[in-house]
Design an enzyme around this catalytic site. Structure first.
Site, short mmCIF file in Angstrom:
data_model
loop_
_atom_site.label_atom_id
_atom_site.label_comp_id
_atom_site.label_asym_id
_atom_site.label_seq_id
_atom_site.Cartn_x
_atom_site.Cartn_y
_atom_site.Cartn_z
CD GLU A 1 -2.57 -1.21 2.65
OE1 GLU A 1 -3.76 -1.53 2.62
OE2 GLU A 1 -1.99 -0.95 3.71
C1 TNX Z 1 -4.49 -3.86 4.74
S1 TNX Z 1 -3.26 -5.80 3.02
C2 TNX Z 1 -3.20 -3.69 5.19
C3 TNX Z 1 -2.99 -3.11 6.52
C4 TNX Z 1 -4.26 -2.85 7.25
C5 TNX Z 1 -5.27 -3.93 6.94
C6 TNX Z 1 -6.56 -3.82 7.68
C7 TNX Z 1 -1.99 -5.19 3.74
C8 TNX Z 1 -0.73 -5.82 3.46
N1 TNX Z 1 -2.08 -4.12 4.53
O1 TNX Z 1 -2.21 -1.96 6.42
O2 TNX Z 1 -4.01 -2.83 8.61
O3 TNX Z 1 -5.53 -3.90 5.57
O4 TNX Z 1 -7.38 -4.93 7.42
#
Ligand code: TNX
Length: 458
Positions: A267
């Protein structure tokens, strides 16, 4: 009633003989043909016999024996031969959004190992906090660990705390995989090293999230306590970046006996693609130089990574938006995949609309049924089973503050990850009944499981 065994063993033959009395001591024989984690367990009129080739195999035989014993400790006569399908059976715990003290992490290790999981992935850094004190850069925790989501108290592990966690894990035949997440999720790092981070990127999406969930937008130099992601980034051109990353990953490698270090890579919405590739490649190279194997979330498949790098896939059971392509890049580079499909084994998703804790972004709530309704072999098309290192359930902690919160989201759905990671032939028809069959043992162990729908609780 099926035997309440979870995960379901490779081969189970009930024997037509009386149960063995509670005070019978198992007799161990070392053998050389059970594999690194396998075992054989025979309970009959002659007593309890265990064969294994390693301490881990023997440990798993004892876990199985504990599940077989009834309330009086008597064990039914049975012949079991067992070994795992996948080498990696993990649980990720996010200690950055909310900090969880050593005792809680130890309790989580005990819970996970009772279901034959063998890896604890600690998400040690994020926008909300830097949770591991380092000798090389003590300011990271000094300035970056004081708070958490919702302005809750923060915290951090000292090197000794971390060593205690690693030792407790090892005593339960689990490795620790530590993660320093970058280049995104780095707002807390910027609290001590402003020169290394870019200004927060305030997108429309971030505004929407902030409006629906509350809290303030991120501000440079101010601890972040709301629920947005993807706004922070390291600066690829910052002079001090490479030395800092080299030092923190070397120190982490020194503290970690396991073979892997995780550098996140998820992300990074506030990072230009070219800069992202540069920083992901840099982190992976620095990790490889410590002698460890880099792991990252699947996004980093776009970067030029050392051969054999491991990718952790967090897309859906049916991949969308090219997530599977990123994952396949790791396999093309001679590496393997850890599967964490978010719409199945993200333990921080609500069970249903009424669940007080948890989130819903992974295609709505995740019932027990959905957590189990997938096959590790079928998620990423065109990848052979030999390229799958294993399965990992993830517990992000935006809404999770206490061990009771962890229990309520983890149990019973962790059983799905445990069975799909271990069993070559999951016993699908008896899965929910076997969960119900373990409820008394969970209660006795102080595990505050959720009485989820779809399980025939007694
Ligand atoms: C996605 S998917 C994230 C996290 C969040 C989470 C909450 C991924 C690798 N990262 O940063 O905490 O969703 O469900």
């Amino acid at each position: 009633m099926p035997l309440a065994l979870l995960p379901w063993p490779a081969s189970v033959t009930p024997l037509d003989q009386p149960a063995v009395r509670p005070d019978a001591e198992p007799v161990f024989s070392p053998v050389d043909d059970c594999g690194p984690e396998g075992y054989r367990l025979r309970v009959d009129a002659a007593g309890i016999r265990i064969e294994a080739s390693t301490p881990a195999g023997r440990f798993y035989a004892l876990r199985t024996l504990a599940q077989l014993a009834d309330a009086t400790g008597a064990v039914p006569a049975v012949d079991i031969s067992d070994e795992p399908r996948f080498a990696h059976r993990g649980l990720m715990l996010d200690v950055a959004r909310h900090f969880h003290p050593v005792e809680t992490v130890e309790a989580v290790i005990e819970r996970a190992s009772s279901l034959k999981l063998n890896a604890l992935h600690l998400h040690l850094t994020d926008d909300h906090g830097w949770r591991l004190q380092l000798r090389s850069y003590p300011e990271l925790t000094e300035h970056g660990s004081g708070s958490a989501v919702d302005g809750d108290p923060g915290g951090f592990y000292t090197r000794d705390d971390y060593a205690r966690i690693v030792a407790h894990a090892a005593a339960h035949h689990m490795i620790v995989i530590p993660e320093f997440d970058l280049p995104g999720h780095t707002h807390a790092l910027g609290l001590s090293h402003p020169e290394l981070v870019a200004d927060p990127v305030i997108s429309d999406h971030l505004r929407e999230v902030t409006e629906s969930y509350g809290g303030a937008l991120p501000e440079r130099g101010v601890p972040y306590t709301a629920l947005g992601v993807g706004f922070s980034s390291l600066r690829a051109d910052a002079e001090g970046l490479e030395p800092l990353l080299r030092d923190v990953f070397s120190e982490l490698a020194e503290l970690t006996p396991g073979p892997y270090l995780h550098f996140g890579g998820d992300e990074a919405l506030g990072t230009a693609p070219e800069d992202y590739r540069r920083m992901a490649a840099l982190a992976a190279r620095l990790i490889a130089e410590t002698g460890k194997t880099p792991i990252s979330w699947h996004e980093a498949g776009v970067a030029d990574l050392p051969a054999g790098s491991i990718g952790q896939y967090w897309g859906f059971r049916t991949p969308r938006e090219g997530h599977d392509e990123r994952a396949r890049a790791f396999v093309a580079g001679g590496g393997r995949l850890i599967l964490s499909p978010a719409d199945a084994i993200y333990l921080d998703m609500k069970y249903d609309a009424q669940t007080p804790l948890g989130l819903v972004w992974a295609d709505g709530p995740t019932s027990v049924e959905r957590s189990y309704a997938w096959d590790p072999d079928a998620v990423i098309p065109d990848v052979p089973e030999s390229a799958i290192l294993g399965v990992e359930a993830c517990l992000w902690s935006e809404t999770v503050r206490t061990l009771a919160d962890i229990d309520a989201l983890m149990f019973p759905r962790i059983a799905s990850a445990a069975e799909l990671g271990w069993s070559r032939s999951p016993a699908r028809d008896s899965f929910t009944e076997r969960i119900a069959g373990l409820a008394d043992a969970w209660t006795a162990a102080g595990i505050g499981f959720h009485r989820a729908e779809g399980v025939p609780w007694r």
